[in-house]
Design a protein around this motif. Structure first.
Motif, short mmCIF file in Angstrom:
data_model
loop_
_atom_site.label_atom_id
_atom_site.label_comp_id
_atom_site.label_asym_id
_atom_site.label_seq_id
_atom_site.Cartn_x
_atom_site.Cartn_y
_atom_site.Cartn_z
N VAL A 30 -4.78 -45.71 30.44
CA VAL A 30 -4.31 -45.90 31.40
C VAL A 30 -3.81 -46.59 31.85
O VAL A 30 -4.49 -47.23 32.17
N VAL A 31 -2.39 -46.98 32.48
CA VAL A 31 -2.03 -48.11 33.03
C VAL A 31 -2.41 -48.22 34.40
O VAL A 31 -0.98 -46.77 34.85
N VAL A 32 -3.15 -48.84 35.30
CA VAL A 32 -2.70 -49.44 37.03
C VAL A 32 -2.16 -50.56 37.54
O VAL A 32 -3.12 -51.45 36.73
N ALA A 33 -1.28 -50.53 37.84
CA ALA A 33 -0.48 -51.49 38.21
C ALA A 33 0.37 -52.33 39.09
O ALA A 33 -0.07 -50.68 39.68
N HIS A 34 -0.31 -53.46 39.73
CA HIS A 34 0.49 -53.19 41.43
C HIS A 34 1.44 -54.87 40.93
O HIS A 34 1.24 -55.93 40.11
N VAL A 54 -10.91 -51.71 41.16
CA VAL A 54 -10.59 -50.55 39.95
C VAL A 54 -10.93 -51.06 38.96
O VAL A 54 -11.61 -50.54 37.61
N ARG A 55 -10.95 -52.47 38.45
CA ARG A 55 -11.23 -52.70 37.25
C ARG A 55 -12.33 -52.30 36.90
O ARG A 55 -13.16 -52.98 35.93
N GLN A 56 -13.59 -53.10 38.41
CA GLN A 56 -14.66 -53.16 38.28
C GLN A 56 -15.35 -51.21 37.98
O GLN A 56 -16.21 -50.77 37.16
N PHE A 58 -13.85 -49.20 36.34
CA PHE A 58 -13.38 -47.60 35.22
C PHE A 58 -13.62 -48.98 33.53
O PHE A 58 -12.72 -49.76 33.84
N PRO A 59 -13.64 -48.39 33.02
CA PRO A 59 -13.77 -49.45 31.38
C PRO A 59 -12.68 -49.58 31.11
O PRO A 59 -11.68 -49.05 31.33
N GLU A 60 -12.90 -51.24 30.54
CA GLU A 60 -11.47 -51.60 30.23
C GLU A 60 -10.68 -50.76 28.61
O GLU A 60 -9.50 -51.19 28.71
N GLN A 61 -11.01 -49.78 28.25
CA GLN A 61 -10.25 -49.00 27.11
C GLN A 61 -10.21 -48.48 26.54
O GLN A 61 -9.45 -47.76 26.78
N ARG A 62 -10.06 -47.40 28.37
CA ARG A 62 -9.32 -46.73 28.96
C ARG A 62 -8.03 -46.88 31.05
O ARG A 62 -7.62 -46.19 30.51
N VAL A 63 -8.86 -47.84 30.86
CA VAL A 63 -7.92 -48.15 31.99
C VAL A 63 -7.98 -49.22 32.16
O VAL A 63 -8.46 -50.36 32.28
N ALA A 64 -6.06 -50.03 31.59
CA ALA A 64 -5.60 -51.50 32.05
C ALA A 64 -5.41 -51.76 33.52
O ALA A 64 -4.03 -51.16 33.77
N ARG A 132 4.49 -42.41 36.23
CA ARG A 132 4.24 -41.55 36.10
C ARG A 132 4.02 -41.24 37.57
O ARG A 132 4.21 -40.20 38.17
N GLU A 133 3.98 -42.26 38.26
CA GLU A 133 3.95 -42.57 39.32
C GLU A 133 4.33 -44.07 39.77
O GLU A 133 3.61 -44.34 39.64
N GLN A 134 4.58 -43.80 40.75
CA GLN A 134 5.94 -44.95 41.49
C GLN A 134 5.44 -44.99 42.80
O GLN A 134 5.92 -44.39 43.52
N HIS A 135 4.49 -45.84 43.61
CA HIS A 135 5.12 -46.11 45.11
C HIS A 135 5.08 -46.90 45.65
O HIS A 135 4.24 -48.25 46.22
N PHE A 136 6.18 -47.20 46.71
CA PHE A 136 5.86 -48.45 47.64
C PHE A 136 4.54 -48.20 48.43
O PHE A 136 4.48 -47.41 49.09
N GLY A 137 4.19 -49.68 48.67
CA GLY A 137 2.79 -49.75 49.42
C GLY A 137 1.07 -49.36 48.78
O GLY A 137 1.30 -49.35 47.27
N VAL A 138 -0.08 -49.09 49.32
CA VAL A 138 -0.75 -49.17 49.01
C VAL A 138 -1.47 -47.31 49.29
O VAL A 138 -1.62 -47.01 50.58
N LEU A 139 -1.87 -46.68 47.67
CA LEU A 139 -2.54 -45.73 48.37
C LEU A 139 -4.22 -45.94 48.75
O LEU A 139 -4.83 -46.66 48.95
N ASP A 140 -4.39 -44.88 49.38
CA ASP A 140 -5.93 -45.28 49.76
C ASP A 140 -6.59 -45.32 48.07
O ASP A 140 -6.18 -44.17 47.00
N ASP A 141 -8.05 -45.18 48.38
CA ASP A 141 -8.75 -45.34 46.92
C ASP A 141 -9.43 -44.17 46.10
O ASP A 141 -8.96 -43.96 45.14
#
Length: 165
Positions: A30-34, A54-56, A58-64, A132-141
């Motif tokens: 799963v890729v989370v990019a800003h 997020v980096r801290q 979630f495991p790197e091998q599952r979430v980039a 799957r999702e594109q959001h302008f701004g920041v979502l809460d954690d």
């Protein structure tokens, strides 16, 4: 939230904290990019610290976790040398790509391909490479965590049932 189309490729001129990456390289995660600019207050105070969390967590091998430095204003002040110092000072160690420009166009190529409204812009890409999702701004954690949990659950279920596309 389901999209059957692959996310557009990123157009990156340079990478920090990583060898060059493509979305194809990240399939199976799963890729989370800003998309961010270092002089953007919302990016500096909210989006980038969230990416580090997020980096801290979630495991790197599952979430980039990926940053895209998508500069569409103040180009001279946000060049590669300044970005390198910024990433070092704030200890951002996740991969950061510099969104590529074409001479004469103030908007970088990835920003244009994703029709971003500005920065920060969050992009969630599933393990199959679909935006799957594109959001302008920041979502809460909590919202971001729930979305990532859903994408990870989908990934686990697909692996469990041997589903591939």
């Amino acid at each position: 939230m389901t999209n059957t189309h692959l996310a557009p490729p990123w157009q990156v001129s340079r990478w920090f904290n990583s060898a060059p990456l493509t979305l194809a390289d990240l399939r199976g995660q799963v890729v989370v990019a800003h998309a961010f600019q270092m002089l953007c207050p919302g990016c500096a105070m909210q989006a980038l610290p969230q990416m580090q969390r997020v980096r801290q967590l979630f495991p790197e091998q599952r979430v980039a976790v990926i940053g895209l430095h998508t500069v569409f204003e103040h180009h001279q002040a946000q060049g590669p040398l300044a970005l390198e110092a910024f990433l070092h000072e704030y200890r951002y160690n996740f991969p950061v790509g510099v969104d590529q420009h074409v001479d004469g166009d103030p908007l970088p190529l990835t920003m244009r391909a994703y029709a971003m409204q500005g920065t920060p812009t969050l992009m969630l890409i599933d393990a199959k490479g679909r935006l799957r999702e594109q959001h302008f701004g920041v979502l809460d954690d909590i919202t971001l965590g729930a979305m990532l949990g859903g994408l990870l659950r989908e990934m686990d279920e697909a692996e469990l049932h041997g589903v591939t596309d």
